[in-house]
Structures are given as structure tokens and as C-alpha cells.
Design a protein around this motif. Structure first.
Motif, PDB file in Angstrom:
ATOM      1  N   ARG A 230       1.582   7.805  -6.276  1.00  0.00           N
ATOM      2  CA  ARG A 230       0.427   8.691  -6.456  1.00  0.00           C
ATOM      3  C   ARG A 230       0.644  10.083  -5.902  1.00  0.00           C
ATOM      4  NH1 ARG A 230      -4.714   7.129  -6.549  1.00  0.00           N
ATOM      5  NH2 ARG A 230      -5.004   9.348  -6.941  1.00  0.00           N
TER       6      ARG A 230
ATOM      7  N   ILE B 269       0.840  -1.200   0.000  1.00  0.00           N
ATOM      8  CA  ILE B 269       0.000   0.000   0.000  1.00  0.00           C
ATOM      9  C   ILE B 269       0.874   1.249   0.000  1.00  0.00           C
ATOM     10  CG2 ILE B 269      -1.685   1.322   1.343  1.00  0.00           C
ATOM     11  CD1 ILE B 269      -2.799  -1.436   2.298  1.00  0.00           C
TER      12      ILE B 269
ATOM     13  N   MET C  70      -4.050  -0.997  -8.003  1.00  0.00           N
ATOM     14  CA  MET C  70      -4.931  -0.618  -6.913  1.00  0.00           C
ATOM     15  C   MET C  70      -6.039  -1.630  -6.713  1.00  0.00           C
ATOM     16  SD  MET C  70      -5.134   1.709  -4.580  1.00  0.00           S
ATOM     17  CE  MET C  70      -5.657   0.516  -3.362  1.00  0.00           C
TER      18      MET C  70
ATOM     19  N   ASN D 209      -8.766   1.449   2.563  1.00  0.00           N
ATOM     20  CA  ASN D 209      -7.602   0.678   2.114  1.00  0.00           C
ATOM     21  C   ASN D 209      -6.680   0.272   3.266  1.00  0.00           C
ATOM     22  OD1 ASN D 209      -5.155   2.924   0.490  1.00  0.00           O
ATOM     23  ND2 ASN D 209      -6.072   3.074   2.506  1.00  0.00           N
TER      24      ASN D 209
ATOM     25  N   THR E 134      -4.055   6.876 -12.127  1.00  0.00           N
ATOM     26  CA  THR E 134      -3.720   5.815 -11.179  1.00  0.00           C
ATOM     27  C   THR E 134      -3.326   4.551 -11.928  1.00  0.00           C
ATOM     28  OG1 THR E 134      -5.937   4.830 -11.077  1.00  0.00           O
ATOM     29  CG2 THR E 134      -5.515   6.724  -9.659  1.00  0.00           C
TER      30      THR E 134
ATOM     31  N   TYR F 240       2.380   1.749  -3.442  1.00  0.00           N
ATOM     32  CA  TYR F 240       1.398   2.272  -4.394  1.00  0.00           C
ATOM     33  C   TYR F 240       1.207   3.766  -4.201  1.00  0.00           C
ATOM     34  CZ  TYR F 240      -2.994   3.579  -6.497  1.00  0.00           C
ATOM     35  OH  TYR F 240      -3.949   4.251  -7.221  1.00  0.00           O
ATOM     36  N   TRP F 241       0.969   4.186  -2.962  1.00  0.00           N
ATOM     37  CA  TRP F 241       0.699   5.599  -2.720  1.00  0.00           C
ATOM     38  C   TRP F 241       1.928   6.469  -2.960  1.00  0.00           C
ATOM     39  CZ3 TRP F 241      -3.826   7.558  -3.053  1.00  0.00           C
ATOM     40  CH2 TRP F 241      -4.949   6.767  -2.755  1.00  0.00           C
TER      41      TRP F 241
END
Length: 255
Positions: free
Chosen positions: A15, A8, A191, A126, A186, A11-12
Motif C-alpha cells: 500500500r 500486516i 485487508m 489494525n 487496496t 499488506y502495508w
């Protein structure tokens, strides 16, 4: 748990810029005043200097920026280091009013009974253990303190064909209106894989949240499933029509 938490975070980290740009649109439009009004209407009746606010999952610093500009002091946490660095950059004019920490929302490092308000936006969906997160938020609240959690049934379309069709309709409407599609910036496949591993994608919320807050011991539990109407721009309304944002709130009563 550590493996998924790291996924997680990774991933962020990808972003940061895109998410910050979306936040900038909100802050530079009428939404900043709308968000401030929504928050202040629900804050405990205390002087700004005395109100201790914790923003969990601050991302690029959306809430700290709005609140510090309005004269509040904010403690903000996020697990993604790159997000915290961006948040510091976005709030540098108000750095004396904000403290940033890298923490897991599910395992806060604060002492008990520290904050009057815990706020969060687009986070719980999430988390691998959202129940534990709610317990932690309850723990760090003072007696009489409140939580304000803004979230949505993100990625419910992975489990429901009707929701899938509504999600696809959102994409068509955004394209037809020639607006920015917030999903195009994204890595949607990545995701969705994460969304399949966390529990809330398949839950019906905020009903789920209400039951959990009751079990933990929150009082004065309320939901507002139309809160999005107060703060979303037209672009957000088209992007997320099938996943309207809700607010769930609760108060820490006497033990």
C-alpha cells in the motif's frame, strides 16, 4: 502474534505508493493547515524546540511532514520498512528535524517518560493487541504528556449488516460523484481477512478506547467524534461517510 504482525506488514508494504498518494492530496490541499491547527490546539504549552513528539505508525510520514515544516521536531516509528523508506523520501527537506525508527507500536524500544505527545492516525484498529499499545504509549509519555489518537470504526461492516449497507452506499456515492474510491487501490479481500483477526473491528469505538485508557491510568480522557469535520476533504467525506474519524485523547497524570 509474530505471524499476524508479519501479515500486516506485508499488506502495508503493498500500500506504500497508494497510501502516500492519498496523503499527498491532503498535504497539498487545505487539510495541511487544518491538521496543524487541530494538533497545535491540543499540544502542551511548550516551545516548539522543547516539545518531544512521537508519531506511532507514521506510514508515509504524514504527521512528520506537517509538523517539521511548522518547526517541530518529531520522532516517528512504523513497523513496515517500505513505509519508513517512503516517509524518509517524503520528508527529505526536513530530515534534520525527524528521526525514523522501525518499531512495533505494541512494543516500543524507548525508555520510560520520554515524550510530551504521542500522536497516531489510522493505526490502532489494525493492531493485534491495542491494549498493549496504549500501555506502551502511556509508559513512554512524560508526566503531563498527552496522547492524540485519530482512528475510526474501520471494517465494522464485517460484523453489522446495517454498517455493511452504509459502506456500500459510500461506494455508490463516490462513483456517482466521479471521485477516487480509496478502497479500489487496496487489496480489499486481503485487508478484510486481517480485519477479522484483529479485535477492534468488532468493537464500538471510541467507547472501548475510553474504558481502556481509564484502566491504564490516563486522566483528562476526552473524545471528539466530529473531528473529521475539521480535517476531511469532500472526497474523504464521501469515501468514509459510514466510518467517521474520531479523536480520543488522554493525559498521563501524577503516579
Amino acid at each position: 502474534m509474530a505471524e499476524l504482525l508479519n501479515q500486516i506488514e506485508e499488506y502495508w508494504s503493498t500500500r506504500v505508493e497508494g497510501y502516500s498518494e492519498v496523503n499527498e492530496k491532503e498535504i497539498n490541499g487545505t487539510q495541511k493547515e487544518n491538521w496543524l491547527r487541530v494538533l497545535e490546539e491540543r499540544f502542551p504549552d511548550k516551545a516548539k524546540a522543547d516539545l518531544k513528539i512521537l508519531d506511532v505508525g507514521t506510514g508515509p510520514g504524514f504527521f512528520p511532514r506537517i509538523l517539521s515544516e511548522a518547526g517541530y521536531y518529531v520522532t516517528a516509528v512504523d513497523y513496515t520498512e517500505d513505509m519508513l523508506e517512503k516517509a524518509k523520501e517524503n520528508t527529505k527537506e526536513y530530515q534534520s528535524q525527524i528521526e525514523f525508527y522501525r518499531m512495533d507500536a505494541q512494543n516500543l524500544e524507548f525508555e520510560n517518560n520520554q515524550f510530551d505527545v504521542v500522536i497516531s492516525r489510522n493505526l490502532t484498529w489494525n493492531l493485534e493487541n491495542p491494549v498493549q499499545a496504549y500501555k506502551e504509549w502511556f509508559r513512554v509519555l512524560k508526566t503531563g504528556g498527552i496522547i492524540l489518537n485519530f482512528d475510526a470504526n474501520w471494517y465494522g461492516y464485517l460484523y453489522d449488516e446495517e454498517k455493511r449497507m452504509a459502506y456500500e452506499k459510500d461506494r455508490e456515492n463516490v462513483e456517482r460523484s466521479q471521485l477516487d474510491d480509496h478502497y479500489l487501490c487496496t487489496d480489499i479481500d486481503r485487508m478484510e481477512e486481517i480485519a477479522k483477526k484483529v479485535p477492534l473491528s468488532a468493537k464500538n469505538r471510541p467507547g472501548w478506547d475510553v474504558e481502556v485508557l481509564k484502566e491504564i491510568g490516563f486522566a483528562e480522557i476526552r473524545t471528539d467524534e466530529n473531528i473529521w469535520q475539521s480535517v476531511w476533504s469532500e472526497e474523504e467525506r464521501l469515501n468514509y461517510a459510514s466510518t467517521p474519524m474520531f479523536l480520543v485523547s488522554g493525559q498521563k497524570g501524577e503516579n
